[in-house]
Design an enzyme around this catalytic site. Sequence first.
Site, PDB file in Angstrom:
ATOM      1  N   HIS A 284      -6.713  -7.582  12.533  1.00  0.00           N
ATOM      2  CA  HIS A 284      -5.571  -6.576  12.535  1.00  0.00           C
ATOM      3  C   HIS A 284      -5.196  -6.458  14.128  1.00  0.00           C
ATOM      4  O   HIS A 284      -6.251  -5.823  14.690  1.00  0.00           O
ATOM      5  CB  HIS A 284      -5.648  -5.268  11.766  1.00  0.00           C
ATOM      6  CG  HIS A 284      -4.312  -4.611  11.487  1.00  0.00           C
ATOM      7  ND1 HIS A 284      -3.145  -5.160  11.197  1.00  0.00           N
ATOM      8  CD2 HIS A 284      -3.990  -3.424  11.299  1.00  0.00           C
ATOM      9  CE1 HIS A 284      -2.152  -4.445  10.777  1.00  0.00           C
ATOM     10  NE2 HIS A 284      -2.660  -3.229  11.169  1.00  0.00           N
TER      11      HIS A 284
ATOM     12  N   CYS B 275      14.773  24.346   4.209  1.00  0.00           N
ATOM     13  CA  CYS B 275      13.758  25.087   3.011  1.00  0.00           C
ATOM     14  C   CYS B 275      13.094  24.054   2.194  1.00  0.00           C
ATOM     15  O   CYS B 275      13.031  22.851   2.369  1.00  0.00           O
ATOM     16  CB  CYS B 275      14.601  26.232   2.307  1.00  0.00           C
ATOM     17  SG  CYS B 275      15.667  27.168   3.327  1.00  0.00           S
ATOM     18  N   MET B 276      11.986  24.623   1.493  1.00  0.00           N
ATOM     19  CA  MET B 276      11.213  23.988   0.683  1.00  0.00           C
ATOM     20  C   MET B 276      12.267  23.127  -0.374  1.00  0.00           C
ATOM     21  O   MET B 276      11.945  21.923  -0.703  1.00  0.00           O
ATOM     22  CB  MET B 276      10.225  24.841  -0.448  1.00  0.00           C
ATOM     23  CG  MET B 276       9.402  23.969  -1.116  1.00  0.00           C
ATOM     24  SD  MET B 276       8.422  24.882  -2.459  1.00  0.00           S
ATOM     25  CE  MET B 276       7.541  25.882  -0.923  1.00  0.00           C
ATOM     26  N   ASP B 277      13.343  23.520  -0.810  1.00  0.00           N
ATOM     27  CA  ASP B 277      14.110  23.258  -1.929  1.00  0.00           C
ATOM     28  C   ASP B 277      15.539  22.831  -1.493  1.00  0.00           C
ATOM     29  O   ASP B 277      16.202  22.214  -2.580  1.00  0.00           O
ATOM     30  CB  ASP B 277      14.134  24.204  -3.215  1.00  0.00           C
ATOM     31  CG  ASP B 277      12.718  24.506  -3.637  1.00  0.00           C
ATOM     32  OD1 ASP B 277      11.853  23.413  -3.732  1.00  0.00           O
ATOM     33  OD2 ASP B 277      12.473  25.748  -3.675  1.00  0.00           O
TER      34      ASP B 277
ATOM     35  N   TYR C 155      16.806  31.175   5.721  1.00  0.00           N
ATOM     36  CA  TYR C 155      15.615  31.935   6.483  1.00  0.00           C
ATOM     37  C   TYR C 155      15.804  32.020   7.847  1.00  0.00           C
ATOM     38  O   TYR C 155      15.953  31.250   8.633  1.00  0.00           O
ATOM     39  CB  TYR C 155      14.343  31.357   6.140  1.00  0.00           C
ATOM     40  CG  TYR C 155      13.875  31.249   4.594  1.00  0.00           C
ATOM     41  CD1 TYR C 155      14.073  32.493   3.870  1.00  0.00           C
ATOM     42  CD2 TYR C 155      13.586  30.174   3.939  1.00  0.00           C
ATOM     43  CE1 TYR C 155      13.930  32.498   2.544  1.00  0.00           C
ATOM     44  CE2 TYR C 155      13.116  30.072   2.636  1.00  0.00           C
ATOM     45  CZ  TYR C 155      13.276  31.535   1.906  1.00  0.00           C
ATOM     46  OH  TYR C 155      12.950  31.288   0.352  1.00  0.00           O
TER      47      TYR C 155
ATOM     48  N   ARG D 278       0.771 -10.900   6.799  1.00  0.00           N
ATOM     49  CA  ARG D 278       0.557  -9.648   6.002  1.00  0.00           C
ATOM     50  C   ARG D 278       1.731  -8.736   6.476  1.00  0.00           C
ATOM     51  O   ARG D 278       1.652  -8.003   7.451  1.00  0.00           O
ATOM     52  CB  ARG D 278      -0.711  -8.895   6.080  1.00  0.00           C
ATOM     53  CG  ARG D 278      -1.877 -10.005   6.153  1.00  0.00           C
ATOM     54  CD  ARG D 278      -3.188  -9.170   5.955  1.00  0.00           C
ATOM     55  NE  ARG D 278      -3.367  -8.247   7.298  1.00  0.00           N
ATOM     56  CZ  ARG D 278      -3.748  -8.638   8.289  1.00  0.00           C
ATOM     57  NH1 ARG D 278      -4.519  -9.771   8.570  1.00  0.00           N
ATOM     58  NH2 ARG D 278      -3.964  -7.893   9.624  1.00  0.00           N
TER      59      ARG D 278
ATOM     60  N   ARG E 126     -10.944   0.178  14.381  1.00  0.00           N
ATOM     61  CA  ARG E 126     -10.789   1.147  13.234  1.00  0.00           C
ATOM     62  C   ARG E 126     -11.682   0.475  12.040  1.00  0.00           C
ATOM     63  O   ARG E 126     -12.978   0.360  12.535  1.00  0.00           O
ATOM     64  CB  ARG E 126      -9.533   0.984  12.561  1.00  0.00           C
ATOM     65  CG  ARG E 126      -8.353   1.738  13.534  1.00  0.00           C
ATOM     66  CD  ARG E 126      -7.155   2.049  12.697  1.00  0.00           C
ATOM     67  NE  ARG E 126      -6.775   0.774  11.871  1.00  0.00           N
ATOM     68  CZ  ARG E 126      -5.480   0.782  11.466  1.00  0.00           C
ATOM     69  NH1 ARG E 126      -4.645   1.647  11.220  1.00  0.00           N
ATOM     70  NH2 ARG E 126      -5.194  -0.213  10.487  1.00  0.00           N
TER      71      ARG E 126
ATOM     72  N   LYS F 229       0.731  -1.286  -0.191  1.00  0.00           N
ATOM     73  CA  LYS F 229       0.077  -0.137   0.017  1.00  0.00           C
ATOM     74  C   LYS F 229       0.837   1.354   0.012  1.00  0.00           C
ATOM     75  O   LYS F 229       2.244   1.121   0.386  1.00  0.00           O
ATOM     76  CB  LYS F 229      -1.031   0.030   1.271  1.00  0.00           C
ATOM     77  CG  LYS F 229      -0.296   0.115   2.578  1.00  0.00           C
ATOM     78  CD  LYS F 229      -1.130  -0.259   3.801  1.00  0.00           C
ATOM     79  CE  LYS F 229      -0.400  -0.335   5.094  1.00  0.00           C
ATOM     80  NZ  LYS F 229      -1.113  -1.010   6.023  1.00  0.00           N
TER      81      LYS F 229
HETATM   82  C1  LIG Z   1      -0.328  -1.911   6.680  1.00  0.00           C
HETATM   83  C2  LIG Z   1      -1.013  -3.241   7.475  1.00  0.00           C
HETATM   84  C3  LIG Z   1      -0.363  -4.146   7.527  1.00  0.00           C
HETATM   85  C4  LIG Z   1       1.222  -4.323   7.449  1.00  0.00           C
HETATM   86  O1  LIG Z   1       1.805  -3.827   8.536  1.00  0.00           O
HETATM   87  P1  LIG Z   1       3.307  -3.865   8.921  1.00  0.00           P
HETATM   88  O2  LIG Z   1       3.323  -3.255  10.474  1.00  0.00           O
HETATM   89  O3  LIG Z   1       3.900  -2.902   8.206  1.00  0.00           O
HETATM   90  O4  LIG Z   1       3.943  -5.081   8.921  1.00  0.00           O
HETATM   91  C5  LIG Z   1      -0.913  -5.399   7.595  1.00  0.00           C
HETATM   92  N1  LIG Z   1      -2.214  -5.569   7.624  1.00  0.00           N
HETATM   93  C6  LIG Z   1      -3.086  -4.498   7.629  1.00  0.00           C
HETATM   94  C7  LIG Z   1      -4.449  -4.361   7.614  1.00  0.00           C
HETATM   95  C8  LIG Z   1      -2.410  -3.111   7.223  1.00  0.00           C
HETATM   96  O5  LIG Z   1      -3.074  -1.997   7.287  1.00  0.00           O
END
Ligand SMILES: *Cc1c(COP(=O)(O)O)cnc(C)c1O
Length: 360
Positions: A154, A297-299, A250, A209, A128, A38
């Site tokens: 999760h 700075c920005m750049d 700055y 995951r 969540r 992601k």
């Molecule tokens: C981002 C995410 C992960 C991965 O988590 P890590 O801590 O980066 O390994 C796994 N499951 C879900 C639902 C996530 O949103």
Amino acid sequence: MSDQNAPRAEAVVDLDALRHNVALLAERAQVAVMAVVKADGYGHGAVPVARAALEAGATWLGSCSAAEAVDLRKAGIEAPILAWLYAAGEDLSDAIAAGVELGVSSLDELRAAEGAPIHLKIDTGLNRNGCPESEWAALVKAAKGHNVRAVWSHLASADEPGDPSVDRQAERFERAYQVALAEGLNPMRHIANSATVLTRPDLAFDMVRTGIAMYGLNPVPQQEDLRPVMTFRSSVAQVKRIPAGESVSYGGTWTAPRDVTLALVPVGYADGVPRGLSGRLEVWLAGNRRPVVGRVCMDQIVVECGDDHVSPGDEVILFGPGDRGEPTARQWADSLGTIDYEIVTNMYRPRVRRRYLGAR
Ligand SMILES: *Cc1c(COP(=O)(O)O)cnc(C)c1O
């Protein structure tokens, strides 16, 4: 001097390091690995990361939005992909047509996911997304007749080994799974993120995951043989000498205590160098760690080099694995009071060019 040797703003992504990390996680988990890509692969580039992770033994991909998943398909990636977070009423038909599997947390999402293989998400305490326990039985009943591939969840605090919430969530997960079995479903189970793989392999179930650890950033206190994948580099654009008493950048927040050499580096907060690190940032330049003086700075930023000899074109490493003494993403995160996830993900920027090492 080639452009590659004197980059303006470049994120170097070491795919060999990524493959090493994926292999380590697969070995520890002993089950299927979903590579979470992601947010454009946590800032590393979703497509090259996905390919390298699959080469190293991952068999699934995870994206957050349905659009990210469709982009992986458009790049020709055929591995199973799970997407899991949508806007209310979002049209998921492109993802469904592309064969993307969908996380489902509610009856509304079940309707929107019609036709896709689905992963029913139970909220076990993160609060969540995910289906609350009180609505779980109804969701499972409604999902009968759909292609239910998995029950998943999760964890809130897997990165704090021993936190009692992990066992509490695991118990709720087990209860939710039993409800699905009792309804005649036979789903896979997945709940583990990177930290869980490293600290609680007993919670690996059928798939893990993994995100952050795959990118070589260690989410747990214990030492692990993970290799950071991203190096953020630039180069010196201009060198000048200023006399004692002159101020820099700055607001003139830093004044030279004596005559010094300054190196101008053409990266700033628009390239992912947090302005909040003004006065606290160091870079690796010409064999040493050196302070960035004055405001970011920005750049551009300005590096104080004492009386040392530096030249336009010299490489500047902002963060990397730390092997040569350069700062790390973790050190940036610690100084800012954040996590390294945010540092690397922040490199998802049009002005930062990505260069891949170890592409096959
Ligand atoms: C981002 C995410 C992960 C991965 O988590 P890590 O801590 O980066 O390994 C796994 N499951 C879900 C639902 C996530 O949103």
